[in-house]
Design a protein around this motif. Structure first.
Motif, short mmCIF file in Angstrom:
data_model
loop_
_atom_site.label_atom_id
_atom_site.label_comp_id
_atom_site.label_asym_id
_atom_site.label_seq_id
_atom_site.Cartn_x
_atom_site.Cartn_y
_atom_site.Cartn_z
N PRO A 35 -7.49 -4.89 -10.40
CA PRO A 35 -8.36 -3.82 -10.91
C PRO A 35 -9.81 -4.02 -10.50
CG PRO A 35 -6.81 -4.48 -12.60
CD PRO A 35 -6.63 -5.45 -11.47
N GLN A 36 -10.28 -5.27 -10.50
CA GLN A 36 -11.66 -5.55 -10.12
C GLN A 36 -11.90 -5.24 -8.64
OE1 GLN A 36 -9.63 -7.71 -11.77
NE2 GLN A 36 -10.53 -7.38 -13.80
N GLU A 37 -10.92 -5.62 -7.79
CA GLU A 37 -11.06 -5.34 -6.36
C GLU A 37 -11.01 -3.84 -6.08
OE1 GLU A 37 -9.04 -9.27 -4.25
OE2 GLU A 37 -7.74 -7.70 -5.10
N ALA A 38 -10.12 -3.13 -6.80
CA ALA A 38 -10.03 -1.69 -6.62
C ALA A 38 -11.34 -1.01 -7.02
CB ALA A 38 -8.87 -1.13 -7.43
N SER A 39 -11.94 -1.50 -8.09
CA SER A 39 -13.21 -0.95 -8.53
C SER A 39 -14.30 -1.21 -7.49
CB SER A 39 -13.61 -1.58 -9.87
OG SER A 39 -14.87 -1.11 -10.30
N ARG A 40 -14.29 -2.41 -6.92
CA ARG A 40 -15.28 -2.75 -5.90
C ARG A 40 -15.08 -1.89 -4.65
NH1 ARG A 40 -15.53 -6.78 -1.94
NH2 ARG A 40 -13.64 -7.79 -2.71
N LEU A 41 -13.81 -1.61 -4.30
CA LEU A 41 -13.54 -0.76 -3.15
C LEU A 41 -14.09 0.65 -3.39
CD1 LEU A 41 -12.24 -0.16 -0.43
CD2 LEU A 41 -10.07 0.23 -1.60
N LEU A 68 -16.81 2.68 -1.23
CA LEU A 68 -16.54 4.04 -0.74
C LEU A 68 -17.67 4.99 -1.10
CD1 LEU A 68 -12.72 4.59 -1.44
CD2 LEU A 68 -13.84 4.54 0.80
N ASP A 69 -18.15 4.88 -2.34
CA ASP A 69 -19.28 5.72 -2.77
C ASP A 69 -20.47 5.51 -1.85
OD1 ASP A 69 -17.79 6.73 -4.83
OD2 ASP A 69 -18.68 5.43 -6.38
N GLU A 70 -20.77 4.25 -1.55
CA GLU A 70 -21.92 3.93 -0.69
C GLU A 70 -21.70 4.46 0.72
OE1 GLU A 70 -22.21 -0.27 -0.88
OE2 GLU A 70 -22.75 -0.33 -3.03
N ALA A 116 -6.27 7.19 -4.78
CA ALA A 116 -6.05 8.02 -5.97
C ALA A 116 -4.61 8.52 -6.10
CB ALA A 116 -7.01 9.21 -5.96
N THR A 117 -3.92 8.69 -4.97
CA THR A 117 -2.58 9.27 -5.01
C THR A 117 -1.46 8.32 -4.65
OG1 THR A 117 -2.67 9.99 -2.68
CG2 THR A 117 -3.54 11.52 -4.35
N GLY A 118 -1.77 7.24 -3.92
CA GLY A 118 -0.71 6.35 -3.45
C GLY A 118 0.01 6.91 -2.23
N ALA A 119 -0.55 7.94 -1.61
CA ALA A 119 0.10 8.55 -0.43
C ALA A 119 -0.06 7.65 0.79
CB ALA A 119 -0.52 9.92 -0.15
N ARG A 120 0.86 7.79 1.71
CA ARG A 120 0.80 7.06 2.97
C ARG A 120 -0.32 7.65 3.84
NH1 ARG A 120 5.95 8.40 1.56
NH2 ARG A 120 7.47 6.70 1.29
N ALA A 154 0.92 1.52 -7.37
CA ALA A 154 2.17 1.25 -8.06
C ALA A 154 2.06 0.01 -8.95
CB ALA A 154 3.29 1.06 -7.05
N THR A 155 1.45 -1.04 -8.42
CA THR A 155 1.33 -2.28 -9.19
C THR A 155 0.45 -2.10 -10.42
OG1 THR A 155 1.61 -3.58 -7.16
CG2 THR A 155 0.63 -4.70 -9.04
N LEU A 156 -0.68 -1.43 -10.26
CA LEU A 156 -1.59 -1.24 -11.39
C LEU A 156 -0.98 -0.34 -12.46
CD1 LEU A 156 -5.09 -0.88 -9.66
CD2 LEU A 156 -4.02 -2.92 -10.62
N LEU A 157 -0.29 0.72 -12.04
CA LEU A 157 0.30 1.64 -13.01
C LEU A 157 1.44 0.98 -13.78
CD1 LEU A 157 0.37 5.03 -11.04
CD2 LEU A 157 -1.21 4.33 -12.85
N LEU A 158 2.36 0.33 -13.06
CA LEU A 158 3.49 -0.32 -13.74
C LEU A 158 3.00 -1.48 -14.61
CD1 LEU A 158 6.10 -0.33 -10.83
CD2 LEU A 158 6.22 0.99 -12.95
N GLY A 159 2.00 -2.20 -14.12
CA GLY A 159 1.46 -3.32 -14.90
C GLY A 159 0.74 -2.86 -16.16
N SER A 160 0.35 -1.60 -16.18
CA SER A 160 -0.33 -1.06 -17.36
C SER A 160 0.63 -0.33 -18.29
CB SER A 160 -1.45 -0.10 -16.92
OG SER A 160 -2.40 -0.78 -16.14
N GLY A 161 1.93 -0.37 -17.95
CA GLY A 161 2.93 0.20 -18.85
C GLY A 161 3.34 1.62 -18.55
#
Length: 414
Positions: A178-184, A188-190, A235-239, A356-363
């Motif tokens: 989650p921390q790395e995703a937030s940093r990414l 991206l914003d920058e 945001a979508t997990g799309a390829r 997928a990992t973050l969503l499943l890990g969050s229940g």
């Protein structure tokens, strides 16, 4: 020898001709024969006769007894194409893998290939220092080739069935924390703001030179598009191929949903999904919707400068000329972006693993994640991401104890 069993004729010292009747030619009515030359004893000739008779009775084509592996693989490939269930790029990859088998067995007739030969191919792959996954794939594809050969009467048995499939390597499924995703997202914003500034600067320079209009491209448009592609992927997990194929008709800004319905091929053509599950709709967060809305408005203004009107068919992530971004060009940009922002080696597809990992890990339930990823079956999602499921064994034990201690309460809530 019983009539119809076949004949054995001595042709010389230790040489025998074996001949088996194989019915009649349908067009001419002439009898057909399968013949073979055996060097050895008469007992060897009898064994060869019995083997040939079993093959003919098992459905082996008369004219197929000497068809080699290399001669049959193109027939198998054509059948794959005809089925419409495989993309040409995927088939090319399969044929490349089968080259490992052809190196040892390409010139061997299909009917003579046995289990030890298949095992020798798998061992040779490993001896070259290639991965267990490659060895596994060679076995899997050879099995498919022989299944089709049996269907077509070019073989009577599949030798791969008697060989244990080599174990594939555990897939490398890196995902961001989650921390790395937030940093990414911060990077991206920058990058996006920088791309907008550079786009404006380039436009000012073009105006100063009197070249702002009457041209066939807008510099800087692709830079914003590329950052937008990463944002959509996260945001979508799309390829990647699905993200780059998105058109504005697939984006509903009011409901905050993105429909994944096609993919972009390396040659720039669009392809339809292989299964109904490949078409899916994913909700996106409000921040992503805001970025998309801003970009849609800016993109329309930039494209209008060289006479292109934005329509529902316009790519969301467009090139400098308003068309689809070339996948290879995007991949070059992505390598530069990720390495320059502390995400060395991160593959775009791992943004999909991250979701997928973050969503499943969050229940979040498996069916929801399955739908977002476009998997045809929930078992696919579980096979890939079971490691991400939270450990609820203690909670399950406590819940079971509570049910047994207070059955009347459990009955009321059931």
């Amino acid at each position: 020898m019983a009539k119809g069993d076949g004949s054995i004729t001595q042709r010389g010292r230790g040489s025998w001709r074996v001949r088996i009747s194989a019915g009649f030619e349908p067009t001419t009515g002439k009898r057909r024969y399968v013949t073979a030359t055996v060097r050895g004893t008469k007992a060897d000739a009898r064994r060869e006769r019995d083997r040939l008779r079993a093959e003919v009775e098992g459905g082996l084509k008369v004219d197929a007894q000497n068809v080699t592996l290399s001669e049959f693989i193109p027939i198998w490939a054509d059948a794959k194409r005809t089925s419409g269930k495989i993309m040409e790029e995927t088939l090319k990859g399969y044929l490349s893998v089968l080259k490992h088998a052809e190196e040892l067995l390409g010139g061997v007739p299909l009917r003579k290939i046995d289990a030890p030969m298949v095992e020798a191919v798998c061992a040779d792959v490993r001896a070259k220092g290639l991965s267990g996954t490659t060895s596994h794939n060679v076995h899997m594809l050879l099995k498919s080739v022989f299944n089709k050969a049996c269907d077509y009467g070019y073989a009577t048995r599949n030798p791969c069935n008697k060989v244990d499939s080599p174990k594939a390597n555990e897939p490398d499924r890196r995902s961001l924390t989650p921390q790395e995703a937030s940093r990414l997202l911060d990077r991206l914003d920058e990058s996006e703001e920088k791309a907008y500034r550079e786009l404006a600067d380039k436009e000012r320079r073009m105006l100063d030179r009197g070249k702002a209009f009457g041209r066939s491209y807008v510099k800087g448009v692709s830079s914003v598009s590329q950052t937008m592609a990463v944002r959509i992927g996260l945001a979508t997990g799309a390829r990647l191929s699905e993200v780059l194929a998105l058109q504005w008709r697939c984006v509903d800004l009011e409901s905050g949903q993105v429909s994944i319905c096609r993919a972009l091929k390396k040659d720039g053509a669009l392809k339809e999904p292989k299964t109904a599950a490949g078409t899916c709709t994913a909700s996106v967060d409000r921040k992503t919707v805001g970025h998309l809305a801003r970009w849609k408005s800016r993109q329309a203004a930039e494209l209008a400068k060289f006479g292109i009107r934005q329509t529902p068919e316009t790519p969301v992530c467009c090139s400098t000329t308003g068309g689809f971004i070339n996948i290879s060009n995007f991949e070059r940009w992505w390598r530069s972006f990720r390495d320059g922002n502390g995400f060395e080696g991160l593959r775009f597809h791992e943004l999909r693993h991250t979701q997928a990992t973050l969503l499943l890990g969050s229940g979040v339930d498996v069916k929801t994640v399955q739908a977002r990823l476009g998997h045809a079956d929930a078992s696919i999602t579980l096979n890939w991401y079971a490691h991400a499921m939270p450990g609820n064994d203690r909670q399950a034990a406590d819940l079971l104890a509570a049910i047994m201690e207070h059955p009347e309460k459990a009955a009321r809530t059931a």
